[in-house]
Design a protein around this motif. Structure first.
Motif, PDB file in Angstrom:
ATOM      1  N   GLY A   1       0.800  -1.223   0.000  1.00  0.00           N
ATOM      2  CA  GLY A   1       0.000   0.000   0.000  1.00  0.00           C
ATOM      3  C   GLY A   1       0.831   1.271   0.000  1.00  0.00           C
ATOM      4  O   GLY A   1       0.298   2.360   0.162  1.00  0.00           O
TER       5      GLY A   1
ATOM      6  N   TYR B   1       2.043   3.282  -2.223  1.00  0.00           N
ATOM      7  CA  TYR B   1       1.981   3.633  -3.631  1.00  0.00           C
ATOM      8  C   TYR B   1       2.935   4.759  -4.012  1.00  0.00           C
ATOM      9  O   TYR B   1       3.560   4.713  -5.067  1.00  0.00           O
ATOM     10  CB  TYR B   1       0.558   4.012  -4.027  1.00  0.00           C
TER      11      TYR B   1
ATOM     12  N   ALA C   1      -4.136   3.239  -8.264  1.00  0.00           N
ATOM     13  CA  ALA C   1      -4.287   3.309  -6.808  1.00  0.00           C
ATOM     14  C   ALA C   1      -3.985   4.710  -6.297  1.00  0.00           C
ATOM     15  O   ALA C   1      -4.684   5.213  -5.409  1.00  0.00           O
ATOM     16  CB  ALA C   1      -3.359   2.288  -6.144  1.00  0.00           C
ATOM     17  N   LEU C   2      -2.973   5.344  -6.852  1.00  0.00           N
ATOM     18  CA  LEU C   2      -2.655   6.715  -6.444  1.00  0.00           C
ATOM     19  C   LEU C   2      -3.785   7.672  -6.808  1.00  0.00           C
ATOM     20  O   LEU C   2      -4.132   8.557  -6.015  1.00  0.00           O
ATOM     21  CB  LEU C   2      -1.349   7.179  -7.092  1.00  0.00           C
TER      22      LEU C   2
ATOM     23  N   ARG D   1      -6.860   7.412  -4.384  1.00  0.00           N
ATOM     24  CA  ARG D   1      -6.718   7.835  -2.992  1.00  0.00           C
ATOM     25  C   ARG D   1      -7.244   9.254  -2.820  1.00  0.00           C
ATOM     26  O   ARG D   1      -6.963  10.123  -3.637  1.00  0.00           O
ATOM     27  CB  ARG D   1      -5.256   7.819  -2.569  1.00  0.00           C
TER      28      ARG D   1
ATOM     29  N   LYS E   1      -4.636  14.018   0.879  1.00  0.00           N
ATOM     30  CA  LYS E   1      -4.344  14.059   2.309  1.00  0.00           C
ATOM     31  C   LYS E   1      -4.884  15.344   2.917  1.00  0.00           C
ATOM     32  O   LYS E   1      -4.849  16.396   2.312  1.00  0.00           O
ATOM     33  CB  LYS E   1      -2.849  13.946   2.549  1.00  0.00           C
TER      34      LYS E   1
END
Length: 83
Positions: free
Chosen positions: A23, A25, A63-64, A67, A70
Motif C-alpha cells: 500500500g 503507492y 491506486a494513487l 486515494r 491528504k
C-alpha cells in the motif's frame, strides 16, 4: 552488474511491486517508473518482464489516483467528524 543490467532492473521492479502490495503507492511509483524505462530499453516492449512492470505501474497509478487527497493539519474531515 550495473544500473541497466536486466537483473538490476527486475530487482527494482520487484521492490516497487512489493511496496505497491504493502500500500506504499507513493514509494512504489518512482521505482516502477525507473524499472519500466530501463526494461523497455534493455528488453524491449514485448518482453514478459516489461509487460509485467507496465501492469504494475498502471495498477500503482490507478491506486494513487483513487486515494483521497491528504488532509492538512487545520482541515476538517469531509465525513463530518472533525478528525
Amino acid at each position: 552488474l550495473g544500473d541497466t543490467h536486466p537483473d538490476t532492473l527486475i530487482s527494482i521492479s520487484n521492490l516497487g511491486a512489493l511496496l505497491y502490495a504493502r500500500g506504499e503507492y507513493a514509494n512504489a511509483e518512482p521505482l516502477l517508473r525507473e524499472a519500466l524505462e530501463g526494461v523497455r530499453v534493455v528488453l524491449g516492449d514485448n518482453h514478459p518482464n516489461t509487460r509485467a512492470t507496465l501492469q504494475n505501474m498502471l495498477a500503482c497509478k490507478r491506486a494513487l489516483a483513487a486515494r483521497p487527497p491528504k488532509q492538512g493539519p487545520n482541515e476538517r474531515c469531509a465525513c463530518g467528524s472533525g478528525k
